[in-house]
Motif scaffolding. Structure first.
Motif: not given
Length: 326
Positions: A193-222
């Motif tokens: 057990e270790d109560s104070n260790r270094p932590l090195f993580v590799y991450l792949n993070i994906s996300w999905k939109y409720e409305n796929v058109i928001d992912s196109y960037g036509e409305n940049p605020s979305l």
């Protein structure tokens, strides 16, 4: 009757375009200084796969009369980048997938994956001193964005069957403030057990939109930029006393959903590559020497849903409304 797997396509389709429409007007968030992309250099590595029942004779009888050569697919993608007027990889993939289905009626499904080939600015001189060059860029070997869209033919035209946006190959090290205790201990356990260790993580993070058109960037605020997701991950990692990678990715996912209500899901593929200690100095100093860990690594796959964030908020409100001492 078992459904048959049947598709073919082309991978490693590299395409670069200069002076693509800039991505401007993204919504600012507290965890990130990202404000947009100039898109002077826009590059991607694409992989396309197509399917449809009309391709069956090419497999069973060697009949290529309806086969679109994969070399033609490569040319199709590259030349459509020339006519694309948007500012995001997601928008380009959708534009190209729809064009495939419109051009080739024998195609019933088209799936395109595009991985960003990022370039970073370098310094240049100006009358005001050092500034960012708008002519010279260096190829980045760091994390990159990656997007996927799957489009299918319908009686009325086309529809999106699946989509995702991602940041991949993100590597973060937090040198202290991480613990891993309380796990199952039995005759197979050798990890202390270790109560104070270094932590090195590799991450792949994906996300999905409720409305796929928001992912196109036509409305940049979305639009949700991968740079913002990267910065949220680092920000949450910094401020969290991390009891496990599992809890860390859950908290990152909740923060992403909190900042971007247009998203419905955040998915993680994480790996633990925490270094092994070589030299541990006295308790009076934080300095230690580490080396790469042994080859086996731990990994986690987890999706954070919009309902998780809603439940956490409801639980928090319930605690606030509970009278003291009850």
């Amino acid at each position: 009757m078992m459904e048959r797997a049947m598709y073919y396509g082309k991978g490693d389709v590299f395409a670069y375009k200069t002076y693509v429409k800039p991505l401007l007007g993204v919504r600012k968030i507290p965890e990130s200084n990202f404000s947009g992309r100039n898109n002077i250099v826009f590059g991607l590595n694409a992989k396309v796969s197509v399917g449809g029942k009309d391709f069956l004779p090419s497999f069973t009888k060697g009949d290529n009369s309806l086969i679109v050569a994969t070399d033609s697919m490569k040319n199709f993608i590259q030349r459509h980048l020339a006519s694309y007027q948007g500012s995001t990889i997601e928008g380009f993939l959708s534009y190209t997938a729809k064009a495939f289905l419109e051009k080739y009626p024998q195609m019933e499904t088209v799936k395109i994956i595009g991985e960003d080939l990022p370039f970073e600015t370098v310094s240049a001189s100006s009358s005001a001193g050092l500034t960012e060059s708008d002519l010279v860029f260096k190829r980045s070997l760091n994390e990159a964005s990656k997007s996927m869209i799957e489009m299918v033919r319908t009686e009325g035209g086309t529809m999106i069957a699946n989509h995702s946006s991602s940041i991949i190959k993100l590597q973060l090290i937090k040198v202290r403030g991480n613990s891993f205790v309380g796990f199952v201990r039995d005759e197979y356990t050798t990890l202390p057990e270790d109560s104070n260790r270094p932590l090195f993580v590799y991450l792949n993070i994906s996300w999905k939109y409720e409305n796929v058109i928001d992912s196109y960037g036509e409305n940049p605020s979305l639009y949700v930029a991968s740079e913002q997701v990267r910065d949220i991950a680092a920000f949450v990692f910094h401020e969290t006393e991390t009891p496990s990678i599992q809890n860390l990715i859950y908290l990152i996912g909740c923060r992403i959903l909190e900042r971007f209500p247009q998203l419905i899901e955040v998915m993680f593929e994480s790996q633990n590559h925490t270094w092994d200690t070589v030299v541990d100095h006295s308790p009076d100093t934080l300095s230690k020497v580490y080396t790469e860990p042994r080859p086996p690594y731990g990994f986690q796959v987890f999706s954070v849903l919009r309902e998780d964030l809603d439940k956490d908020k409801a639980d928090e409100n319930s605690l606030k409304s509970t009278p003291q001492g009850s």
